[in-house]
Design an enzyme around this catalytic site. Structure first.
Site, mmCIF file in Angstrom:
data_model
loop_
_atom_site.group_PDB
_atom_site.id
_atom_site.type_symbol
_atom_site.label_atom_id
_atom_site.label_comp_id
_atom_site.label_asym_id
_atom_site.label_seq_id
_atom_site.Cartn_x
_atom_site.Cartn_y
_atom_site.Cartn_z
ATOM 1 N N HIS A 1 -2.197 22.085 -18.051
ATOM 2 C CA HIS A 1 -3.049 21.564 -19.122
ATOM 3 C C HIS A 1 -2.678 22.255 -20.427
ATOM 4 O O HIS A 1 -2.498 23.469 -20.440
ATOM 5 C CB HIS A 1 -4.524 21.840 -18.809
ATOM 6 C CG HIS A 1 -5.451 21.442 -19.928
ATOM 7 N ND1 HIS A 1 -5.793 20.131 -20.161
ATOM 8 C CD2 HIS A 1 -6.073 22.186 -20.889
ATOM 9 C CE1 HIS A 1 -6.609 20.081 -21.213
ATOM 10 N NE2 HIS A 1 -6.794 21.321 -21.656
ATOM 11 N N ALA B 1 12.552 -12.112 -23.193
ATOM 12 C CA ALA B 1 11.660 -10.968 -23.395
ATOM 13 C C ALA B 1 11.676 -10.060 -22.177
ATOM 14 O O ALA B 1 10.650 -9.600 -21.699
ATOM 15 C CB ALA B 1 10.234 -11.442 -23.693
ATOM 16 N N GLU C 1 13.228 -4.056 -25.931
ATOM 17 C CA GLU C 1 13.616 -2.789 -26.549
ATOM 18 C C GLU C 1 14.254 -3.021 -27.914
ATOM 19 O O GLU C 1 13.909 -2.363 -28.898
ATOM 20 C CB GLU C 1 14.567 -2.020 -25.635
ATOM 21 C CG GLU C 1 13.895 -1.445 -24.401
ATOM 22 C CD GLU C 1 14.836 -0.610 -23.545
ATOM 23 O OE1 GLU C 1 14.384 -0.092 -22.522
ATOM 24 O OE2 GLU C 1 16.025 -0.485 -23.900
#
Length: 472
Positions: free
Chosen positions: A451, A185, A191
């Site tokens: 932002h 793992a 993946e």
């Protein structure tokens, strides 16, 4: 046909280390030859980074579309589940690889690098023969750059076969296995396992350690573990694979393993994917004749990637961890520049690591625990994506993801940035830049971030470490 040639620079291997070295050498006007038995691009482009990300993208798209069936989602209703045509998915993935490999070949040609397709075998440090389709070519070089990369590690007790496969074969499957058993793992296993789970396979992990991807701490990997649990992916920790029986085409394989208590278990999978790591390619090209020193399984080099033999250089996976394409490319570029007469050495402050799991993981620099082990007093700030507007607007704020900043307490210099969450791989370059340039907490906190973006979490985590995060 038996030809001979002389060159200034001979590069062995056209992966992300080798082809970058050759292109840079060509740009610098050095007479350069590159030898590669396969297509240009190496493991990363042909059977690793790029094709795996293509598979991950397709798997994620498939899962996302099916999320809109039934009652729908976001006001979008898909009337019936999406159908998967795995051969077409693989063909699309292969088209991406072919396009990029052709691009590398074009760049080599553009920079006047002579490309030879074949296998190099060295008789001494500067002379090799290359078996090509048109005959043998003898090459003598002033400088040799070894960039032969690495291959997947095979377990003696679990030899590769029809149903016991490595990561390369996992990228070539024309059918989704009903049950995929993954041994290991780490980042490659996770993946691949997550991608196949999204495509509909049942997935089970057999992991020898007590955590997933051990290069990341458990706080960082917790959102990934939560995703695996939510999607009914079982992980058997502290387990040891012992033997396997391959039952042949269409019949799968049966794995025997022992759990952490030593109890023997048997599990059957349509495919068993072995992802226990990679080993450097040191066999088959006469390395023993080149008089280089070794560091374990790796070729020993200094900070300029020089080997013990004058004008023989080694880069990438061949010289040790981390086995990452971007490290190899940086070393290849550096070596070409040193050969040309420039003063360089490989001494990065950090080398970033990214794991394209669900959600993604990024590690740059020291974790708080690693800093403590080195006796460094730290300030640590963490900010969740759940409080970032852009993350919520793109359904990426509820997976437990966050950005974490680690800085020295005495002078506020940033020494580590780690993150987990959707698309955080795209933030990794900002993290590296900040640490390489010696940024302090105040530098990041006072830099105006756009932002709404995910990158605002970096600014907010920095402000949190200073005690004044705004949005939490």
């Amino acid at each position: 046909m038996n030809n001979s040639m002389l060159c200034k620079v001979l590069v062995i291997g056209a992966g992300p280390g080798g082809y970058v070295a050759a292109i840079r050498a060509g740009q610098l006007g050095l007479d350069t030859v590159i030898v590669e038995a396969d297509r240009a691009g190496g493991t990363c482009l042909i059977r690793g980074c790029i094709p795996s990300k293509a598979l991950i993208h397709a798997a994620s798209r498939f899962e996302e579309i099916n999320a809109h069936t039934g009652e729908g989602k976001l006001g979008i209703l898909v009337p019936q589940p999406a159908q998967l045509d795995m051969p077409k998915l693989i063909a699309w993935k292969d088209s991406i690889v072919a396009r990029l490999s052709t691009g590398v070949e074009s760049l080599l040609k553009k920079n006047k690098v002579k490309r030879i397709t074949g296998w190099a075998n060295f008789s001494d440090a500067k002379n090799c023969t290359v078996e090509t389709a048109d005959g043998v070519i003898n090459i003598q070089a002033e400088h040799v750059i070894l960039a032969t990369g690495s291959t997947a590690t095979e377990l003696p007790a679990l030899p590769y076969s029809e149903n016991v496969i490595c990561s390369t074969k996992a990228l070539e499957q024309n059918e989704v296995p009903n049950h995929l058993v993954v041994i290991g793992a780490g980042y490659i296993g996770l993946e691949m396992g997550i991608a196949y789970r999204k495509l509909g396979a049942k997935v089970t992990f057999i992991e020898g350690m007590d955590s997933i991807v051990p290069i990341y701490d458990k706080e960082l990997t917790k959102p990934v573990v939560n995703w695996l649990k939510a999607h009914e992916v079982h992980i058997e920790f502290c387990a040891r694979a012992e033997k396997i029986i391959d039952h042949g085409v269409g019949e799968g394989a049966t794995l025997t393993y022992r759990d952490k208590k030593g109890i023997e278990h048997i599990i059957h999978g349509d495919k068993v994917l072995v992802t226990i790591g990679r080993q450097p390619n040191t066999q088959g090209y006469g390395l023993d004749n080149m008089c280089v020193d070794m560091a374990g399984n790796f070729v020993k080099v200094d900070k300029q990637c020089r080997t013990a033999m004058k004008n023989v250089w080694a880069i990438g996976d061949l010289v040790g961890e981390p086995m990452l394409a971007h490290k190899a490319s940086a070393q290849g570029e550096m070596v070409a520049e040193i050969i040309s007469g420039l003063k360089r050495e490989f001494n990065p402050t950090v080398i970033p690591a990214v794991c394209f799991t669900e959600p993604e993981l990024v590690g740059v620099g020291l974790t708080p625990t690693e800093a403590k082990q080195q006796g460094i007093e730290t300030l640590v700030g963490k900010f969740p994506f759940a409080a970032i507007g852009k993350a919520l607007a793109m359904e990426a704020g509820t997976d437990g993801g966050f950005v974490r900043i680690t800085a020295r307490k005495d002078n506020h210099v940033v020494i580590g940035i780690h993150a987990v969450g959707a698309h955080v791989a795209e933030l990794s370059n900002q993290f590296v830049t900040a640490i390489e340039m010696g940024a302090r907490l105040e530098d990041l906190a006072n830099t105006i971030h756009v932002h709404p973006t995910l990158g605002e979490a970096t600014m907010e985590a920095t402000m949190a470490s200073l005690g004044h995060a705004i949005h939490i």
